[in-house]
Design a protein around this motif. Sequence first.
Motif, short mmCIF file in Angstrom:
data_model
loop_
_atom_site.label_atom_id
_atom_site.label_comp_id
_atom_site.label_asym_id
_atom_site.label_seq_id
_atom_site.Cartn_x
_atom_site.Cartn_y
_atom_site.Cartn_z
N ARG A 13 0.90 -1.35 -0.20
CA ARG A 13 -0.08 -0.05 0.11
C ARG A 13 1.04 1.29 0.28
NH1 ARG A 13 -5.54 1.40 -0.84
NH2 ARG A 13 -5.26 3.60 -0.41
N PRO A 14 1.05 2.02 -0.97
CA PRO A 14 1.68 3.36 -1.10
C PRO A 14 0.88 4.35 -0.20
CG PRO A 14 0.67 2.96 -3.09
CD PRO A 14 0.28 1.72 -2.42
N MET A 15 1.61 5.14 0.35
CA MET A 15 0.76 6.16 0.94
C MET A 15 1.27 7.73 0.63
SD MET A 15 0.02 6.63 5.19
CE MET A 15 1.50 7.33 5.67
N ALA A 354 11.59 -10.51 -0.33
CA ALA A 354 10.63 -10.55 -1.29
C ALA A 354 10.30 -9.55 -2.16
CB ALA A 354 9.30 -10.71 -0.60
N GLY A 355 10.54 -8.12 -1.62
CA GLY A 355 10.42 -7.17 -2.55
C GLY A 355 11.58 -6.99 -3.73
N LEU A 361 7.09 -5.74 -7.50
CA LEU A 361 7.13 -5.09 -6.06
C LEU A 361 8.51 -4.36 -6.20
CD1 LEU A 361 5.67 -4.98 -3.52
CD2 LEU A 361 6.60 -7.09 -2.58
N ARG A 362 9.29 -4.77 -6.63
CA ARG A 362 10.82 -4.14 -6.81
C ARG A 362 10.61 -2.86 -7.32
NH1 ARG A 362 16.24 -6.37 -6.96
NH2 ARG A 362 17.47 -4.87 -8.26
N ALA A 363 9.98 -2.81 -8.41
CA ALA A 363 9.59 -1.64 -9.38
C ALA A 363 8.91 -0.50 -8.13
CB ALA A 363 8.92 -1.70 -10.61
N LYS A 364 7.87 -0.98 -7.64
CA LYS A 364 6.91 -0.09 -6.69
C LYS A 364 7.93 0.25 -5.52
CE LYS A 364 2.46 -2.50 -7.49
NZ LYS A 364 1.60 -3.53 -6.91
#
Length: 393
Positions: A13-15, A354-355, A361-364
Motif C-alpha cells: 500500500r503506497p501512502m 520478497a521485494g 514489487l521491486r519497481a513499486k
Amino acid sequence: MFEDFKTAKIDHRPMQVAVGNAHETVISRDDFAASFAEITAWSGYAPTPLYALTDLAKSLNLGDILYKDEGPRFGLGSFKALGGSYAGLRILQRELSKRLGNAVTLVDIRKGVYADDVAKITLASATDGNHGRSLAWGAGRFGAPCQIYIHRDVSEGRAQAMRDLGATVTRVDGDYDASVDDVRRDADANGWFIVSDTSWQGYTQPPTDVMAGYGVMVNEIEQELDTPPSHVFLQGGVGGLAAGVVAGLRQHWGDKAPRVVVVEPELAACLFESAKAGVATNVVIEEETLMAGLSCGEPSPLAWNILRENAQDFLTIPESTVAPAMRLAGRPIGNDPSIIAGESAVAGLAAVIAGASQDDLRAKLGLNEMSRVLLIGSEGATDVEIYEQLMAD
Ligand SMILES: Cc1ncc(COP(=O)(O)O)c(C=O)c1O
C-alpha cells in the motif's frame, strides 16, 4: 534460491505522506539527547553490531543490506531493552520529584540515593514479552516492584524470563487487549504506574520516553554510516519502533533520510489498514502470528502521527516467510555473518528479499542495484525453544 519469497503474497500500500513536522515535535531532539546520555551511562551498555549482508544483497541485485542486530542489547535479547526500562526510570523521576518536592536526577535514582522511596513505587505493564522484559529489568535495576500482565498466548519461556528478572507475572485468560484492560483496572485499584509502549488519550509521556529510548539505535547507526541508506524497512507492532527510528533518521538526515517501508504480518496489519484509511485504524486479530512482538491490532496514535508524515510504503508479509528468513540469517549466503534472528526480527528481512525478487514489487518500492537497505533486527532468540523449532523445521 529465494523460492519462499518469490512466491509469497505480499500486499503493498503506497501512502501519500502528510506534510508536517511530527518528526521534530512528537519526540524532540532534546528527548533523544536525554535518553542517549542516560542509557549509554548504564553499566553493560555497548552499541549493537551493524552488519553488512553484502553477499545476500548481491544475489538480490541490490547495493547492500545493513542489518542492525539488537539481539545482544543489554543481554535482554531485543531493542525493547532501550524503551520500557528508560520510560520506567523517567516515571520514577517524576513521581519522586513530586513526592519529595525537589528535582530528582536520573543519576541519583540510578545510584540508589532514593532506594527506600523507589521501593514504594510499583511499575506495571501489559506485554507480549519483550517490552515487559525491559520494564522488569529496569525496575529490578532501579529497585522498584514490577507487575506484568500477559495474555493467554504468551509463551511460558517469555513469562519465565520476566519472573527471573523479579517481576510478578499475571496471566490473563484472554487476548492482548484483555491483558491491557486488566492491568489498567488493577493499577487504578492499587496505585501502580503504567509504563506502556503505546499511547492513548491523556497518556503520552511514557510512550514518548519509550520511543526516545529507541533513538539510541539510530544514534549508533548514524555514527557508523557516512551517507544515508536509500531505504529502511521497519517492522510494525503498535508502530513505536518504526516511529522512533524514523524520527531519529529524519532529524539527522533531513530530506536525505531513507525511504520508509513499514512491514507487518498479514495477521496483524493495523498500520497497513491505517495507511489505507488515512487515519489510525484498529484491526481484530483473529489468529496469532508467529511474530509475537508484532501481534498488535491497535496503532499507537503518537507513533501514527510520525508515520503518516514519513512512511511512503506499507507491506504485509505471510507467515510462510518467517522461518525461511530466520534460517537465511542464521545460515547465510557466502561470507555474510551468521545472525541469530528471532521471529519478529526478520519481518523487514523477509520483506526486502520478497521485494527485491518480485519484479512488480521491486519497481513499486524503487529497489535497484544501487539501493542500500537498512533493517533493524529487533530481536535475537527471545524464546529459545521456539527459535530452535523454527530453525529446525
Ligand atoms: C522484537 C520486536 N520487534 C518489533 C516490535 C514492534 O515494535 P512496536 O510495537 O513498537 O511497533 C516488537 C514489539 O513488541 C518486538 O518485540
